[in-house]
Design a protein around this motif. Structure first.
Motif, PDB file in Angstrom:
ATOM      1  N   ALA A 128     -15.522  -9.687  -5.139  1.00 52.88           N
ATOM      2  CA  ALA A 128     -14.993  -8.353  -5.302  1.00 52.88           C
ATOM      3  C   ALA A 128     -14.538  -8.161  -6.682  1.00 52.88           C
ATOM      4  CB  ALA A 128     -13.664  -8.091  -4.491  1.00 52.88           C
ATOM      5  N   ASP A 129     -14.898  -6.915  -7.162  1.00 54.69           N
ATOM      6  CA  ASP A 129     -14.515  -6.315  -8.233  1.00 54.69           C
ATOM      7  C   ASP A 129     -13.216  -5.668  -8.267  1.00 54.69           C
ATOM      8  OD1 ASP A 129     -16.895  -6.761 -10.296  1.00 54.69           O
ATOM      9  OD2 ASP A 129     -18.082  -5.712  -8.633  1.00 54.69           O
ATOM     10  N   TRP A 130     -12.843  -4.871  -7.232  1.00 53.77           N
ATOM     11  CA  TRP A 130     -11.649  -4.169  -7.050  1.00 53.77           C
ATOM     12  C   TRP A 130     -11.464  -4.153  -5.531  1.00 53.77           C
ATOM     13  CZ3 TRP A 130     -15.344  -1.299  -9.423  1.00 53.77           C
ATOM     14  CH2 TRP A 130     -15.728   0.013  -8.684  1.00 53.77           C
ATOM     15  N   VAL A 131     -10.382  -3.942  -5.096  1.00 55.36           N
ATOM     16  CA  VAL A 131     -10.197  -3.639  -3.711  1.00 55.36           C
ATOM     17  C   VAL A 131      -9.075  -2.396  -3.456  1.00 55.36           C
ATOM     18  CG1 VAL A 131      -8.829  -4.368  -1.624  1.00 55.36           C
ATOM     19  CG2 VAL A 131      -9.911  -6.088  -3.080  1.00 55.36           C
ATOM     20  N   TRP A 132      -9.501  -1.432  -2.748  1.00 56.90           N
ATOM     21  CA  TRP A 132      -8.555  -0.258  -2.505  1.00 56.90           C
ATOM     22  C   TRP A 132      -7.880  -0.634  -1.222  1.00 56.90           C
ATOM     23  CZ3 TRP A 132     -13.856   2.683  -3.416  1.00 56.90           C
ATOM     24  CH2 TRP A 132     -14.058   3.307  -4.659  1.00 56.90           C
ATOM     25  N   ALA A 133      -6.896   0.342  -0.988  1.00 56.26           N
ATOM     26  CA  ALA A 133      -6.199  -0.264   0.072  1.00 56.26           C
ATOM     27  C   ALA A 133      -5.327   1.146   0.344  1.00 56.26           C
ATOM     28  CB  ALA A 133      -4.822  -1.385  -0.163  1.00 56.26           C
ATOM     29  N   VAL A 134      -5.388   1.533   1.740  1.00 59.24           N
ATOM     30  CA  VAL A 134      -4.494   2.682   2.434  1.00 59.24           C
ATOM     31  C   VAL A 134      -3.169   1.952   2.691  1.00 59.24           C
ATOM     32  CG1 VAL A 134      -4.231   4.478   4.126  1.00 59.24           C
ATOM     33  CG2 VAL A 134      -6.651   3.679   3.366  1.00 59.24           C
ATOM     34  N   LEU A 135      -1.926   2.463   2.010  1.00 57.74           N
ATOM     35  CA  LEU A 135      -0.784   1.888   2.298  1.00 57.74           C
ATOM     36  C   LEU A 135       0.227   2.521   3.356  1.00 57.74           C
ATOM     37  CD1 LEU A 135       0.158   1.409  -1.548  1.00 57.74           C
ATOM     38  CD2 LEU A 135      -1.223  -0.078   0.059  1.00 57.74           C
ATOM     39  N   GLU A 136       0.619   1.870   4.025  1.00 57.61           N
ATOM     40  CA  GLU A 136       1.857   2.311   5.024  1.00 57.61           C
ATOM     41  C   GLU A 136       3.079   2.522   4.350  1.00 57.61           C
ATOM     42  OE1 GLU A 136       2.258  -1.075   7.796  1.00 57.61           O
ATOM     43  OE2 GLU A 136       0.715  -0.275   9.051  1.00 57.61           O
ATOM     44  N   LYS A 137       3.779   3.716   5.022  1.00 58.18           N
ATOM     45  CA  LYS A 137       4.992   3.959   4.342  1.00 58.18           C
ATOM     46  C   LYS A 137       5.983   3.762   5.182  1.00 58.18           C
ATOM     47  CE  LYS A 137       3.313   7.542   1.408  1.00 58.18           C
ATOM     48  NZ  LYS A 137       3.645   8.945   0.976  1.00 58.18           N
ATOM     49  N   PRO A 138       7.391   3.123   4.944  1.00 55.34           N
ATOM     50  CA  PRO A 138       7.760   2.991   3.373  1.00 55.34           C
ATOM     51  C   PRO A 138       7.564   1.414   2.823  1.00 55.34           C
ATOM     52  CG  PRO A 138       9.691   2.817   4.961  1.00 55.34           C
ATOM     53  CD  PRO A 138       8.574   2.973   5.769  1.00 55.34           C
ATOM     54  N   THR A 139       6.911   0.801   3.666  1.00 51.26           N
ATOM     55  CA  THR A 139       6.679  -0.821   3.489  1.00 51.26           C
ATOM     56  C   THR A 139       5.589  -0.939   2.050  1.00 51.26           C
ATOM     57  OG1 THR A 139       5.215  -1.015   4.935  1.00 51.26           O
ATOM     58  CG2 THR A 139       7.224  -1.425   5.766  1.00 51.26           C
ATOM     59  N   LYS A 140       4.745  -0.004   2.241  1.00 58.04           N
ATOM     60  CA  LYS A 140       3.539   0.054   1.251  1.00 58.04           C
ATOM     61  C   LYS A 140       2.847  -1.312   1.656  1.00 58.04           C
ATOM     62  CE  LYS A 140       5.749   2.773  -2.578  1.00 58.04           C
ATOM     63  NZ  LYS A 140       5.967   2.690  -3.882  1.00 58.04           N
ATOM     64  N   ASN A 141       2.626  -1.711   2.831  1.00 56.53           N
ATOM     65  CA  ASN A 141       1.663  -2.875   3.137  1.00 56.53           C
ATOM     66  C   ASN A 141       0.464  -2.016   3.296  1.00 56.53           C
ATOM     67  OD1 ASN A 141       3.856  -4.714   3.407  1.00 56.53           O
ATOM     68  ND2 ASN A 141       4.494  -4.488   5.306  1.00 56.53           N
ATOM     69  N   PRO A 142      -0.703  -3.185   3.038  1.00 57.68           N
ATOM     70  CA  PRO A 142      -1.914  -2.478   3.214  1.00 57.68           C
ATOM     71  C   PRO A 142      -2.389  -2.231   4.749  1.00 57.68           C
ATOM     72  CG  PRO A 142      -2.176  -4.538   2.271  1.00 57.68           C
ATOM     73  CD  PRO A 142      -0.499  -4.348   2.407  1.00 57.68           C
ATOM     74  N   ARG A 143      -2.740  -0.908   5.136  1.00 57.10           N
ATOM     75  CA  ARG A 143      -3.106  -0.728   6.498  1.00 57.10           C
ATOM     76  C   ARG A 143      -4.700  -0.904   6.544  1.00 57.10           C
ATOM     77  NH1 ARG A 143      -4.443   4.320   9.126  1.00 57.10           N
ATOM     78  NH2 ARG A 143      -3.644   5.407   7.130  1.00 57.10           N
ATOM     79  N   ILE A 144      -5.525  -0.373   5.451  1.00 59.74           N
ATOM     80  CA  ILE A 144      -6.866  -0.579   5.521  1.00 59.74           C
ATOM     81  C   ILE A 144      -7.258  -1.162   4.066  1.00 59.74           C
ATOM     82  CG2 ILE A 144      -8.960   0.817   5.845  1.00 59.74           C
ATOM     83  CD1 ILE A 144      -7.704   2.724   7.546  1.00 59.74           C
ATOM     84  N   GLN A 145      -8.163  -1.858   3.890  1.00 59.82           N
ATOM     85  CA  GLN A 145      -8.492  -2.456   2.729  1.00 59.82           C
ATOM     86  C   GLN A 145     -10.230  -2.168   2.537  1.00 59.82           C
ATOM     87  OE1 GLN A 145      -6.410  -5.946   1.211  1.00 59.82           O
ATOM     88  NE2 GLN A 145      -5.999  -6.133   3.301  1.00 59.82           N
ATOM     89  N   ILE A 146     -10.821  -1.828   1.423  1.00 60.12           N
ATOM     90  CA  ILE A 146     -12.077  -1.860   1.007  1.00 60.12           C
ATOM     91  C   ILE A 146     -12.183  -2.532  -0.174  1.00 60.12           C
ATOM     92  CG2 ILE A 146     -13.850  -0.391   0.370  1.00 60.12           C
ATOM     93  CD1 ILE A 146     -12.303   1.976   1.582  1.00 60.12           C
TER      94      ILE A 146
END
Length: 275
Positions: A128-146
């Motif tokens: 992977a060159d980079w990873v996108w992530a949809v973050l949960e609030k307020p924990t900021k844990n990744p919910r979805i990753q690309i």
């Protein structure tokens, strides 16, 4: 003999004035303080402040992708009249990524949708060159990753491989190369996403295709491991083959909308045009 009791004489004019005054006396009213603000209507309490929706980042994501794709296309389209300037795949990848990151910071979306660039060692091991992530609030844990892997035109990749000697790599990079030598770079990305689960997508980002060298396309899926189960080899021709039967290309915002609205655990495969 008897005492005469005198009756008070009534004055008709005074009597009429008395009753007239009773009829005309205004009712007492409370004094109004002009400094007190008027009371709000009961209907105003029915209006609520707008609630921030979890998918509000999608238009911002689309703006970032548009800026990054346009900037990268300037390099893809550029023709040096002296034939001295040849941007390498590494440069093109960095132009796209840095433009995207700069725009996402300006739009203040990093708390909702994050972007993490990989180190050289991680790029080799994970593909992977980079990873996108949809973050949960307020924990900021990744919910979805690309997890994104950039694919360049074969002539660009061949030129870079021939121009960089192996001894120029650091020791840690050489160790990572030996560790992952039994799998292709495409398989490493699929293995990485499969190890996380269906909420992690592999996105192969094409900076130009054989029949269209000036645009940016993508193939995204959380189900590439199904090909491994059928003993199919995951390589560039396998990924490019997804475009042959595709009748519709999603936009970046359409891709993201499909991801966030998908039912948990369902497979999803999309073809996208980014420019």
């Amino acid at each position: 003999m008897g005492q005469t009791i005198s009756k008070p004489t009534s004055n008709p004019s005074q009597s009429s004035k008395f009753f007239f005054s009773l009829r005309r006396t205004p009712t007492s009213q409370p004094t109004v303080d002009r400094n007190i603000s008027p009371r709000q209507s009961i209907f105003s309490t029915l209006r609520r402040p707008p609630v921030v929706k979890p998918n509000d980042f999608i238009p911002l994501f689309n703006d970032c992708i548009s800026a990054a794709s346009s900037r990268t296309q300037e390099y893809l389209l550029f023709k040096d009249p002296e034939d001295k300037f040849h941007p390498s795949p590494e440069v093109l990848t960095q132009v796209f990524l840095m433009t995207y990151i700069s725009q996402s910071v300006c739009l203040n979306m990093t708390d909702t949708f994050n972007c993490t660039a990989m180190t050289p060692e991680q790029r080799i091991l994970l593909g992977a060159d980079w990873v996108w992530a949809v973050l949960e609030k307020p924990t900021k844990n990744p919910r979805i990753q690309i997890a994104v892997q950039v694919l360049h035109l074969p002539e660009r990749e061949d030129a870079e491989e021939n121009g960089v000697p192996s001894e120029a790599c650091s020791e840690s990079v050489q160790m990572a190369q030996r560790e992952s030598s039994n799998r292709t770079v495409y398989e490493r990305l699929v293995d990485f996403c499969t190890s996380i689960g269906k909420d992690c997508y592999a996105l192969f980002l094409f900076f130009g295709k054989k029949n269209d060298k000036e645009n940016i396309y993508g193939v995204l899926s959380n189900n590439f491991e199904a090909a491994i189960g059928k003993c199919n080899k995951i390589d560039r021709p396998f990924i490019e083959n997804f475009f042959k039967g595709s009748r519709y290309l999603h936009t970046p915002s359409g891709m993201m909308q499909a991801i966030v609205t998908k039912r948990e655990g369902d497979p999803l495969t999309l073809m996208i045009k980014f420019s």
